[in-house]
Design an enzyme around this catalytic site. Structure first.
Site, mmCIF file in Angstrom:
data_model
loop_
_atom_site.group_PDB
_atom_site.id
_atom_site.type_symbol
_atom_site.label_atom_id
_atom_site.label_comp_id
_atom_site.label_asym_id
_atom_site.label_seq_id
_atom_site.Cartn_x
_atom_site.Cartn_y
_atom_site.Cartn_z
ATOM 1 N N GLY A 142 -51.040 35.564 65.307
ATOM 2 C CA GLY A 142 -52.017 34.790 64.558
ATOM 3 C C GLY A 142 -53.380 34.911 65.215
ATOM 4 N N GLN B 142 -61.651 32.101 67.154
ATOM 5 C CA GLN B 142 -61.306 33.001 68.253
ATOM 6 C C GLN B 142 -62.113 34.295 68.177
ATOM 7 O OE1 GLN B 142 -56.880 32.531 67.450
ATOM 8 N NE2 GLN B 142 -56.929 32.861 69.669
ATOM 9 N N CYS C 9 -51.563 32.299 73.874
ATOM 10 C CA CYS C 9 -52.776 32.260 73.055
ATOM 11 C C CYS C 9 -53.689 33.410 73.447
ATOM 12 C CB CYS C 9 -53.492 30.928 73.260
ATOM 13 S SG CYS C 9 -55.011 30.749 72.296
ATOM 14 N N LEU C 10 -54.231 34.088 72.448
ATOM 15 C CA LEU C 10 -55.148 35.193 72.710
ATOM 16 C C LEU C 10 -56.450 34.723 73.349
ATOM 17 C CD1 LEU C 10 -54.590 37.264 69.441
ATOM 18 C CD2 LEU C 10 -53.579 37.645 71.712
ATOM 19 N N HIS D 159 -50.355 26.176 65.733
ATOM 20 C CA HIS D 159 -51.223 26.740 66.767
ATOM 21 C C HIS D 159 -52.570 27.161 66.169
ATOM 22 C CE1 HIS D 159 -51.842 29.146 70.551
ATOM 23 N NE2 HIS D 159 -52.711 29.741 69.748
ATOM 24 N N GLU D 160 -52.520 27.911 65.067
ATOM 25 C CA GLU D 160 -53.760 28.402 64.450
ATOM 26 C C GLU D 160 -54.561 27.258 63.833
ATOM 27 O OE1 GLU D 160 -54.631 31.282 65.346
ATOM 28 O OE2 GLU D 160 -52.647 31.805 66.086
ATOM 29 N N HIS E 192 -56.679 25.574 66.322
ATOM 30 C CA HIS E 192 -57.929 26.296 66.600
ATOM 31 C C HIS E 192 -59.043 25.874 65.651
ATOM 32 C CE1 HIS E 192 -57.094 29.085 69.807
ATOM 33 N NE2 HIS E 192 -55.992 29.523 69.215
#
Length: 188
Positions: free
Chosen positions: A46, A51, A99-100, A141-142, A145
């Site tokens: 994702g 991000q 997480c990226l 999670h997304e 963000h």
């Protein structure tokens, strides 16, 4: 299409609620295409627009389940309905998350087992996905963000302490840091 730099924890765009998407135009289509390319190159399951440095309420996702069914799409201006979480002991293996924007690290985090995602696609059409398990975790999670929350912000002791130590060790937590998938170093 282009691979976009991914912002690292500490950049203000990651810690501020994102604005609704208003214009469904070619600029949006290009952004979504670039986000898919970036997510795939990272690799990740994702990627939220913040991000990629864009303060917009949208995310892309791509995950293949145990039955080899690909779940891939874009959620624009999403609303997420979340079931209550269990109070059982945290399973550090099954509930581990990464997480990226906190690259290379994984920590256990309790998430709701089931969610309902209501969003708009690139054609401006509303859709709804009711799901559980890993896809529910991805959506939560997304969605976080988009509200300026990273998963490390939700960690509890001792994992929160470990994440803070990693952040200090890597000199994260400041504006302007990013990394570009396909490269081995972080950029500033």
């Amino acid at each position: 299409m282009a691979v976009l730099p991914i912002r690292i924890s500490g950049d203000p765009v990651l810690h501020t609620p994102a604005a609704p998407v208003i214009d469904f135009d070619d600029t949006l289509r290009t952004l979504v295409s670039d986000m898919f390319e970036t997510m795939d190159a990272a690799p990740g399951v994702g990627l939220a627009a913040p991000q990629a440095g864009r303060p917009l309420r949208l995310f892309v996702y791509s995950w293949t389940d145990d039955d080899d069914v690909l779940h891939r799409g874009v959620a624009i201006n999403p609303v997420l309905w979340i079931t209550p979480t269990t109070t059982d002991e945290l399973d550090e293996d099954e509930e581990s998350e990464g997480c990226l924007s906190f690259p290379g690290e994984r920590f256990p985090l309790r998430r709701a087992e089931r969610v309902i995602l209501q969003a708009i696609d690139l054609d401006g059409e509303a859709f709804e996905v009711e799901t559980g398990g890993w896809l529910a975790r991805i959506f939560q999670h997304e969605y976080d963000h988009l509200n300026g929350v990273l998963y490390v912000d939700r960690l509890t002791h001792p994992h929160a302490k470990a994440a803070a130590k990693v952040s200090r060790k890597n000199s994260w937590g400041v504006p302007g840091l990013s990394w570009l998938p396909g490269r081995d170093h972080l950029e500033d």
